[in-house]
Structure formats: structure tokens, C-alpha cells
Design an enzyme around this catalytic site. Structure first.
Site, PDB file in Angstrom:
ATOM      1  N   ASP A 168      46.369  45.944  39.729  1.00 43.86           N
ATOM      2  CA  ASP A 168      47.278  46.935  39.145  1.00 43.86           C
ATOM      3  C   ASP A 168      48.667  46.319  38.919  1.00 43.86           C
ATOM      4  O   ASP A 168      49.336  46.598  37.920  1.00 43.86           O
ATOM      5  CB  ASP A 168      47.386  48.164  40.068  1.00 43.86           C
ATOM      6  CG  ASP A 168      46.022  48.795  40.301  1.00 43.86           C
ATOM      7  OD1 ASP A 168      45.255  48.913  39.333  1.00 43.86           O
ATOM      8  OD2 ASP A 168      45.706  49.142  41.461  1.00 43.86           O
ATOM      9  N   HIS A 195      43.959  52.981  44.362  1.00 45.25           N
ATOM     10  CA  HIS A 195      43.425  52.206  43.229  1.00 45.25           C
ATOM     11  C   HIS A 195      42.403  53.022  42.446  1.00 45.25           C
ATOM     12  O   HIS A 195      41.213  52.718  42.449  1.00 45.25           O
ATOM     13  CB  HIS A 195      42.802  50.881  43.716  1.00 45.25           C
ATOM     14  CG  HIS A 195      42.208  50.094  42.582  1.00 45.25           C
ATOM     15  ND1 HIS A 195      42.964  49.495  41.601  1.00 45.25           N
ATOM     16  CD2 HIS A 195      40.919  49.834  42.250  1.00 45.25           C
ATOM     17  CE1 HIS A 195      42.176  48.912  40.727  1.00 45.25           C
ATOM     18  NE2 HIS A 195      40.921  49.103  41.088  1.00 45.25           N
TER      19      HIS A 195
HETATM   20  P1  NAD Z   1      28.531  42.629  39.795  1.00 44.64           P
HETATM   21  O1  NAD Z   1      27.406  43.563  39.734  1.00 44.64           O
HETATM   22  O2  NAD Z   1      28.713  41.666  38.678  1.00 44.64           O
HETATM   23  O3  NAD Z   1      28.482  41.789  41.138  1.00 44.64           O
HETATM   24  C1  NAD Z   1      28.268  42.384  42.382  1.00 44.64           C
HETATM   25  C2  NAD Z   1      27.544  41.403  43.259  1.00 44.64           C
HETATM   26  O4  NAD Z   1      27.375  42.006  44.536  1.00 44.64           O
HETATM   27  C3  NAD Z   1      26.139  41.019  42.740  1.00 44.64           C
HETATM   28  O5  NAD Z   1      26.014  39.623  42.670  1.00 44.64           O
HETATM   29  C4  NAD Z   1      25.201  41.606  43.785  1.00 44.64           C
HETATM   30  O6  NAD Z   1      24.033  40.848  43.997  1.00 44.64           O
HETATM   31  C5  NAD Z   1      26.117  41.589  45.008  1.00 44.64           C
HETATM   32  N1  NAD Z   1      25.677  42.480  46.084  1.00 44.64           N
HETATM   33  C6  NAD Z   1      25.178  43.737  46.005  1.00 44.64           C
HETATM   34  N2  NAD Z   1      24.878  44.198  47.219  1.00 44.64           N
HETATM   35  C7  NAD Z   1      25.203  43.221  48.096  1.00 44.64           C
HETATM   36  C8  NAD Z   1      25.129  43.100  49.500  1.00 44.64           C
HETATM   37  N3  NAD Z   1      24.647  44.078  50.266  1.00 44.64           N
HETATM   38  N4  NAD Z   1      25.543  41.952  50.060  1.00 44.64           N
HETATM   39  C9  NAD Z   1      26.039  40.948  49.301  1.00 44.64           C
HETATM   40  N5  NAD Z   1      26.122  40.997  47.971  1.00 44.64           N
HETATM   41  C10 NAD Z   1      25.716  42.128  47.376  1.00 44.64           C
HETATM   42  O7  NAD Z   1      29.869  43.518  39.958  1.00 44.64           O
HETATM   43  P2  NAD Z   1      31.387  43.041  39.782  1.00 44.64           P
HETATM   44  O8  NAD Z   1      31.802  43.221  38.378  1.00 44.64           O
HETATM   45  O9  NAD Z   1      31.573  41.719  40.437  1.00 44.64           O
HETATM   46  O10 NAD Z   1      32.160  44.182  40.631  1.00 44.64           O
HETATM   47  C11 NAD Z   1      31.965  44.285  42.008  1.00 44.64           C
HETATM   48  C12 NAD Z   1      32.783  45.442  42.583  1.00 44.64           C
HETATM   49  O11 NAD Z   1      34.188  45.203  42.425  1.00 44.64           O
HETATM   50  C13 NAD Z   1      32.526  46.779  41.896  1.00 44.64           C
HETATM   51  O12 NAD Z   1      32.421  47.785  42.867  1.00 44.64           O
HETATM   52  C14 NAD Z   1      33.763  47.001  41.047  1.00 44.64           C
HETATM   53  O13 NAD Z   1      34.011  48.349  40.790  1.00 44.64           O
HETATM   54  C15 NAD Z   1      34.818  46.390  41.926  1.00 44.64           C
HETATM   55  N6  NAD Z   1      36.071  46.027  41.270  1.00 44.64           N
HETATM   56  C16 NAD Z   1      37.229  46.250  41.944  1.00 44.64           C
HETATM   57  C17 NAD Z   1      38.448  45.909  41.383  1.00 44.64           C
HETATM   58  C18 NAD Z   1      39.731  46.142  42.121  1.00 44.64           C
HETATM   59  O14 NAD Z   1      40.798  46.091  41.522  1.00 44.64           O
HETATM   60  N7  NAD Z   1      39.712  46.332  43.432  1.00 44.64           N
HETATM   61  C19 NAD Z   1      38.502  45.327  40.101  1.00 44.64           C
HETATM   62  C20 NAD Z   1      37.291  45.112  39.432  1.00 44.64           C
HETATM   63  C21 NAD Z   1      36.081  45.484  40.018  1.00 44.64           C
HETATM   64  C1  LMR Z   2      39.709  47.838  37.650  1.00 46.23           C
HETATM   65  O1  LMR Z   2      40.770  48.385  37.918  1.00 46.23           O
HETATM   66  O2  LMR Z   2      39.546  47.140  36.639  1.00 46.23           O
HETATM   67  C2  LMR Z   2      38.564  47.986  38.612  1.00 46.23           C
HETATM   68  O3  LMR Z   2      38.838  48.901  39.608  1.00 46.23           O
HETATM   69  C3  LMR Z   2      37.250  48.199  37.969  1.00 46.23           C
HETATM   70  C4  LMR Z   2      37.108  49.546  37.328  1.00 46.23           C
HETATM   71  O4  LMR Z   2      36.121  50.221  37.613  1.00 46.23           O
HETATM   72  O5  LMR Z   2      37.956  49.916  36.515  1.00 46.23           O
END
Ligand code: NAD
Ligand code: LMR
Length: 333
Positions: A168, A195
Site C-alpha cells: 500500500d 489491508h
Molecule cells: P499463488 O496461488 O500464485 O501462490 C500461492 C502458493 O501457496 C502456491 O504455490 C501454493 O502451492 C502455495 N500453498 C498453498 N497452500 C499451502 C500450504 N499449506 N503450505 C505451503 N504452501 C501452500 O498465489 P499468490 O498470487 O502468490 O498470492 C498468495 C497470497 O498472497 C494470496 O492470499 C493473496 O491474496 C496474497 N497477497 C497479499 C498481498 C499483500 O499486500 N499482503 C499482495 C498480493 C497478494
Molecule cells: C493487493 O493489494 O494487491 C493484494 O492484497 C492482493 C489483492 O487481492 O488485491
């Protein structure tokens, strides 16, 4: 004699800079570029990667990069997970499912709550002293879930649990620089609250451009920046590359503070006294980091009337999100 003393001192100084960093969810959209950036960070000495599928492959690939750190991928099992986190100084969790268009972050709760709970259990058992950085959404709920898991095992330390809200801050800085035609590195925008949607509150009145707090379109863009990426990816997930950068920045800030650097400040979602009197135990604000994690939680400071309203709107949703996480662990320990 003197030479060996100097050598000993040099050794102990570098020993303090040796850091094991673990990534849980390392083969995912965020996990892979995040692990790459950590492999390039000279403060990381051991990079430990875990995923339910593909961890060892990502580790083998990264292990050919000619930086000093070792990289190890762990098999997908309880013992693999325990070995991955054992002795880690920092653990980052980007495991879980991302959004598709039309979903809110809260819609991810049913799937991600149990993933994060189970990973937190492993960290509580094998690396209770690690700094734990939660990326998996909904962060407003997954962070309280981790706290409850740690409390149940008698190892909760509020100074070492962080919800990663750095994206953010990164977005706000970039969006402002686009409007003002400035270098984003000079635009430090404090973003507070949580967030997701209206819980994300940028404090432009404290920036180089206080006038921007009246720019409702910009405020909304920061609050809903994640949606822009979700829509553009059109069903293929949410922000991964910008998130990897943001997660790597947060980890680096913690490693710099652990190595003794002073004045390292990041907005992050932590167990916070700021709104406890309103029943809100977690809140993101500027936090000064130190060797033990949270050194000092900084107050919001002076904000304008528009921002007061945004904070008010944030608190209602945030309280519900936090309560949902706490209730989940009570019902599904
Ligand atoms: P993705 O699906 O590409 O990757 C997730 C990974 O987690 C996969 O490789 C999957 O195999 C793994 N996984 C699932 N269960 C698991 C477990 N029990 N143990 C270990 N690994 C496991 O998803 P992504 O795009 O990398 O996003 C992941 C998370 O991050 C989502 O929840 C998304 O909303 C969040 N996110 C948060 C922010 C933030 O600002 N905090 C920003 C972007 C995304
Ligand atoms: C973001 O802010 O990009 C992440 O939290 C992923 C989402 O779901 O928007």
C-alpha cells in the site's frame, strides 16, 4: 594476539549478520519472485523454501545464482515444513489462494484461514522466535489468526508478528509521483489501518503534498489498487511482482534493524495500543524496527478532517475482520 582479537571481533560481527530466511508458499506467484529477491539480498545467508508443491524445484533454480547464500527446498510434509522454519530469523508466508475479479479479500477467508493457521502452528512449534511476516489475505484476519495460534502455545510475542502492508505504501508513493511528476523515492506516504478497501488509509496530509488528501480519486486508487491488478490479470490472480518487491523490502528492513541499524521505520500491521480502547487489537501505523522486531509503535500524528473520517470508516470494518480471525481459531483450534 591483536590480530586474532580483531579477527574474532570481525567474525562475531559477521555472525550477527547471518540470517536464515524461510518462505512458505515459495513456488507461488509471489513466492518465486520474492525468493529471487531474497537470494539477491546479501543479508540473507540461508534461504529456506517450502510449498505444498514445487519448493525443491524453485530452490534448485535459485541455487545456481552466484550470490553467497545457500538455498534449500524442503519436501511437502510436516517434517519438511518443520525443518524449513527451524532456526529461521525471518519467516514470510505468501501461501494461499489469490482473488479473482469480483471477489473481496474477505472472500479468501474460508480457504486461507486454515492454510495460515496450520503454517503458524509449525512456526510456533519450530521457530517461535522468528519474525513472522504475513502476506496471505485477508491480512486483517490472518494476522490475528497467527496471534491466537501462538497464544494457545504460550509463545506469543507481539513484537515479532507483522502483517505486510508495504504494498500500500509502495503504491501510494508511485501514484503520487505520477501525479506530481516526481521521483517516487522522494515520496514517502504513510498508509495506516489495515489491508483491504476502506481499511487502507493514506495520510497525504503528512506527505510532501498535503493538498492530495482532498483528491478523492487518488485516495480511492490507493484503497483499491489491488483491484486494478486483479481485473487486469483477468482471473489469473492478483499482484505478485509488486508484492514480491514490497515483501522483500519489509524483510530487508527487519534484517537491517536486526543488524543494529537505527531509525528503520515501516508502516506495518501489528498488535498495537493505538485503538485497543475501541476493541481493535491490530492496526497498521509507522513502526520503528529494532533487533527484537517492533521497537516502537509510532502514533498517527496530526491528520486532517478528511483523514479523520477515513480512519473512522476503517475502524468498523477492521474490528469485524480481526474478530473473524480470532473466532476462527477459537472454533477451529
Ligand atoms: P499463488 O496461488 O500464485 O501462490 C500461492 C502458493 O501457496 C502456491 O504455490 C501454493 O502451492 C502455495 N500453498 C498453498 N497452500 C499451502 C500450504 N499449506 N503450505 C505451503 N504452501 C501452500 O498465489 P499468490 O498470487 O502468490 O498470492 C498468495 C497470497 O498472497 C494470496 O492470499 C493473496 O491474496 C496474497 N497477497 C497479499 C498481498 C499483500 O499486500 N499482503 C499482495 C498480493 C497478494
Ligand atoms: C493487493 O493489494 O494487491 C493484494 O492484497 C492482493 C489483492 O487481492 O488485491
Amino acid at each position: 594476539m591483536l590480530a586474532s582479537r580483531i579477527q574474532r571481533r570481525a567474525f562475531s560481527a559477521s555472525a550477527r549478520n547471518l540470517s536464515k530466511v524461510a518462505v512458505l508458499g515459495a513456488a507461488g506467484g509471489i513466492g518465486q519472485p520474492l525468493s529471487l529477491l531474497l537470494k539477491l539480498n546479501p543479508k540473507v545467508s540461508d534461504l529456506a523454501l517450502y510449498d505444498i508443491r514445487g519448493g525443491p524445484g524453485v530452490a534448485a533454480d535459485l541455487s545456481h545464482i552466484n550470490t553467497k547464500s545457500t538455498v534449500k527446498g524442503y519436501e511437502a510434509s510436516a517434517s519438511g515444513l518443520a525443518a524449513c522454519v527451524k532456526g529461521a530469523d525471518v519467516v514470510l508466508i505468501p501461501a494461499g489462494v489469490p482473488r479473482k475479479p469480483g471477489m473481496t479479500r474477505d472472500d479468501l477467508f474460508n480457504t486461507n484461514a486454515s492454510i495460515v493457521r496450520d503454517l503458524a502452528k509449525a512456526v510456533a512449534e519450530s521457530a517461535p522466535e522468528a519474525k513472522l511476516l504475513i502476506i496471505s489475505n485477508p491480512v486483517n484476519s490472518t494476522v490475528p489468526i497467527c496471534a491466537e495460534v501462538f497464544k494457545a502455545r504460550g509463545v506469543y510475542n507481539p513484537k515479532t508478528l507483522f502483517g505486510v502492508t508495504t504494498l500500500d505504501v509502495v503504491r501510494a508513493s508511485r501514484f503520487v509521483s505520477e501525479i506530481k511528476k516526481t521521483d517516487p523515492k522522494d515520496e514517502n506516504i504513510t498508509v495506516v489501518g489495515g489491508h483491504s478497501g476502506v481499511t487502507i488509509v493514506p495520510l497525504f496530509s503528512q506527505s510532501n503534498h498535503p493538498d492530495l488528501s482532498s483528491n478523492a480519486e487518488l485516495v480511492k486508487r490507493v484503497q483499491f489498487g489491488g483491484d486494478e491488478v486483479v481485473q487486469a490479470k483477468d482471473g489469473a490472480g492478483s499482484a505478485t511482482l509488486s508484492m514480491a518487491m514490497a515483501g522483500a523490502r519489509m524483510a530487508d528492513s527487519l534484517l537491517r534493524a536486526a543488524a543494529g541499524e537505527k531509525g528503520v521505520v515501516e508502516p506495518t500491521f501489528v498488535d498495537s495500543p493505538l485503538y485497543k480502547d475501541q476493541g481493535i487489537d491490530f492496526f497498521s501505523s509507522k513502526v520503528e524496527l529494532g533487533p527484537g522486531g517492533v521497537e516502537k509503535i509510532l502514533p498517527l500524528g496530526k491528520i486532517d478532517a478528511k483523514e479523520e473520517k477515513l480512519v473512522e470508516a476503517c475502524l468498523g470494518d477492521l474490528k469485524k475482520n480481526i474478530e473473524k480471525g480470532v473466532a476462527f481459531v477459537a472454533q477451529n483450534p
